[in-house]
Design an enzyme around this catalytic site. Structure first.
Site, mmCIF file in Angstrom:
data_model
loop_
_atom_site.group_PDB
_atom_site.id
_atom_site.type_symbol
_atom_site.label_atom_id
_atom_site.label_comp_id
_atom_site.label_asym_id
_atom_site.label_seq_id
_atom_site.Cartn_x
_atom_site.Cartn_y
_atom_site.Cartn_z
ATOM 1 N N ASN A 183 35.120 37.852 52.001
ATOM 2 C CA ASN A 183 34.188 38.228 50.928
ATOM 3 C C ASN A 183 34.388 39.675 50.548
ATOM 4 O O ASN A 183 34.880 40.491 51.336
ATOM 5 C CB ASN A 183 32.734 38.010 51.361
ATOM 6 C CG ASN A 183 32.290 38.978 52.442
ATOM 7 O OD1 ASN A 183 32.614 38.796 53.617
ATOM 8 N ND2 ASN A 183 31.534 39.993 52.068
ATOM 9 N N CYS A 184 34.031 39.987 49.290
ATOM 10 C CA CYS A 184 33.971 41.368 48.836
ATOM 11 C C CYS A 184 32.504 41.683 48.578
ATOM 12 O O CYS A 184 31.617 41.123 49.218
ATOM 13 C CB CYS A 184 34.851 41.587 47.617
ATOM 14 S SG CYS A 184 34.430 40.540 46.218
ATOM 15 N N ILE A 185 32.206 42.563 47.635
ATOM 16 C CA ILE A 185 30.832 42.988 47.432
ATOM 17 C C ILE A 185 29.953 41.848 46.946
ATOM 18 O O ILE A 185 28.800 41.726 47.351
ATOM 19 C CB ILE A 185 30.782 44.160 46.435
ATOM 20 C CG1 ILE A 185 31.428 45.393 47.073
ATOM 21 C CG2 ILE A 185 29.348 44.479 46.032
ATOM 22 C CD1 ILE A 185 31.467 46.583 46.166
ATOM 23 N N ARG A 210 31.491 38.402 45.993
ATOM 24 C CA ARG A 210 32.174 37.113 45.884
ATOM 25 C C ARG A 210 32.609 36.592 47.245
ATOM 26 O O ARG A 210 33.092 37.347 48.090
ATOM 27 C CB ARG A 210 33.409 37.233 44.982
ATOM 28 C CG ARG A 210 33.133 37.745 43.599
ATOM 29 C CD ARG A 210 34.423 37.868 42.796
ATOM 30 N NE ARG A 210 34.203 38.521 41.507
ATOM 31 C CZ ARG A 210 35.153 38.738 40.607
ATOM 32 N NH1 ARG A 210 36.398 38.357 40.860
ATOM 33 N NH2 ARG A 210 34.872 39.340 39.467
#
Length: 521
Positions: free
Chosen positions: A31-33, A35
């Site tokens: 995951n990113c910030i 998504r």
């Protein structure tokens, strides 16, 4: 899924795991910030529309990985629960002696797998251009560092305010050390991530990158010029780690296995270290300084036009994933000036989109679906997360996306003009936007002036995005159709939606991957 807390996130994770084809179809999860990025083995098993209709999903993005927009905060917990669910189901399958899966006959299963592989191969080819691959690698290097950058940036801002007020004097040195400790060694973390991304050993990349902040380099002369600790910054660390990974891979080809552990790391660190000291640090130092000068000149002398251009083009960059290329520039500016003047200007794009969403909410008073989507996506938009509004509202409708960009351009021009007049607004960290950027705002005239300019810029963006969208974002015919149909107008809907079907009331229908090119207006 209305359950709050961890139980609700766990339920969402299990729902999504089933909708992407189960644990056997998951090859990776990260995951990113905002998504959840899932690698899938068979693309045909992913139930796209059901994922988009899930009440916790804010949007879907097609790339080399299947990306599900969940929003900040929720995404990290859901990603953790998702990985846990994958491992649990795999462990259960092993314990039960389960065979590889398929309820369909062998012929159907093979055909389905072939179809999924064809889809995945097509997506990979489309997204595997050298430029996109480079951007993806840059993102994988810097995105994991963003939480620490945010935390240390906020603490630095708080420490600065307390210092100016003269409060908590005995504690200020400790707060200052906490805020600056990570930034003083950020090159090491960049080096470790870069080495890993380019096929090397992370600790060796960190070891070479650690040369840059080491105080002892002040005793080194490179071609008659004294080096300074930190010279070259993250750009130098990035180059050093990539070089170290290349040297390590090449050395390992000819070193006997029984000597590998001794020879390969030594050669990799020695060769790349010497190149770093005598080449990369001086060169990267000049490049970093040039980036700082160029950014300050751009907003100082071409302030309004430059801000207009930056603010107006940032939403398309986010949509295409090209904004990741700016992360090293932001980080370099923070290292040179203490803050990046570009980030607040780019954040104005989000303000224009928020204003556009408010305008659509008022104009489409009879469209319950779009209004419900706007209500659910606006809080994230105000806090600087733009994907829910991009993929759920403005982009599928077409023209409102353009007017949202125009609103961001007006606000960016305002911030650029303020910078041109000598009142800059910068950010001490990267990652946040919208209202969440306020604790990180700093500028040439102090925190108070910078916060005022940034706040006024947001207001300008809200007003400009609202006005442009309200009056020009929808044609009379489109507004009538949207208010009558209660869903996205037929000419803006994706071609694969069957006639007469309307989306779930929580969001407009539409495939973000298709609406990127088919949105009209």
């Amino acid at each position: 899924m209305s359950d709050p807390g961890a139980a609700g996130h766990a339920a969402t994770a299990y729902d999504l795991l089933a909708l992407v084809g189960g644990e056997r179809n998951v090859t990776s999860a990260a995951n990113c910030i905002s998504r959840l990025r899932i690698g899938v083995a068979d693309r045909a098993l992913v139930r796209d529309q059901e994922i988009r209709d899930h009440p916790k999903v804010l949007g879907v993005v097609e790339d080399e990985t299947f990306q599900i927009v969940l929003g900040p905060g929720a995404v990290s917990t859901v990603a953790e629960e998702f990985s846990r669910a994958v491992e649990a189901e795999r462990a259960g399958g092993r314990a039960a002696g389960a065979a590889p899966a398929a309820d369909a006959p062998d012929g159907d299963a093979e055909a389905l797998a072939a179809e999924g592989e064809a889809i995945r191969a097509a997506n990979t080819r489309r997204n595997a251009t050298p430029f996109k691959l480079l951007l993806r690698r840059i993102a994988d290097i810097f995105v994991p560092l963003i939480p620490a950058l945010i935390a240390c940036g906020i603490l630095a801002g708080v420490t600065g305010v307390l210092t100016n007020l003269g409060w908590l004097g005995p504690v200020l040195p400790a707060l200052d050390a906490i805020a600056k400790g990570f930034m003083s060694l950020i090159m090491v973390f960049v080096g470790m991530n870069a080495a890993k991304e380019f096929g090397g050993t992370p600790v060796l990349g960190g070891a070479v990158a650690a040369i840059i902040p080491f105080a002892g380099v002040a005793d080194v002369q490179a071609f008659g010029v004294d080096l300074e600790p930190g010279q070259g910054g993250v750009l130098g660390a990035l180059g050093a780690a990539v070089l170290c990974a290349c040297v390590e891979r090449r050395t390992r080809r000819w070193v006997p296995e029984n000597l590998d552990i001794l020879v390969t790391p030594t050669v990799a660190v020695l060769v790349s270290g010497l190149v770093t000291v005598y080449g990369l640090m001086p060169v990267a130092g000049e490049v970093s300084a040039a980036i700082g000068v160029a950014a300050n000149w751009l907003l100082g002398y071409a302030g309004a036009p430059a801000g207009f251009l930056l603010g107006g083009t940032f939403l398309p960059l986010v949509m295409l994933g090209l904004h990741q290329a700016l992360i090293p520039i932001h980080t370099t500016l923070i290292g040179v000036d203490g803050f990046t003047v570009l980030l607040p200007v780019l954040a104005m794009a989000g303000a224009g989109q928020v204003g556009a969403a408010f305008a659509l909410y008022l104009r489409l008073k009879n469209n319950a679906g779009i209004r419900a989507t706007i209500r659910s996506a606006l809080p994230a938009g105000l806090l600087g997360v733009g994907e829910p509004l991009i993929y759920g509202v403005t982009l599928p409708l077409g023209r409102p996306f353009v007017t949202a960009c125009a609103g961001g351009a007006v606000a960016g021009g305002f911030l650029g003009l303020a910078n041109q007049l000598g009142v800059s607004a910068g950010s001490t960290a990267i990652g946040p936007s919208g209202w969440t950027l306020f604790p990180l705002v700093q500028g040439s005239q102090g925190i108070g002036a910078a916060v005022a300019v940034y706040g006024l810029g947001l207001v300008v963006g809200y007003i400009a995005g609202f006005a442009l969208t309200y009056f020009f974002g929808l044609s009379r015919q489109a507004a009538t159709e949207l208010n009558t149909a209660g869903t996205i107008a037929p000419d803006a809907a994706p071609e694969q939606d069957p006639p007469g079907e309307s989306p779930a009331p929580s969001r407009p229908s539409g495939d973000p991957a298709q609406t990127r090119t088919s949105g009209g207006g």
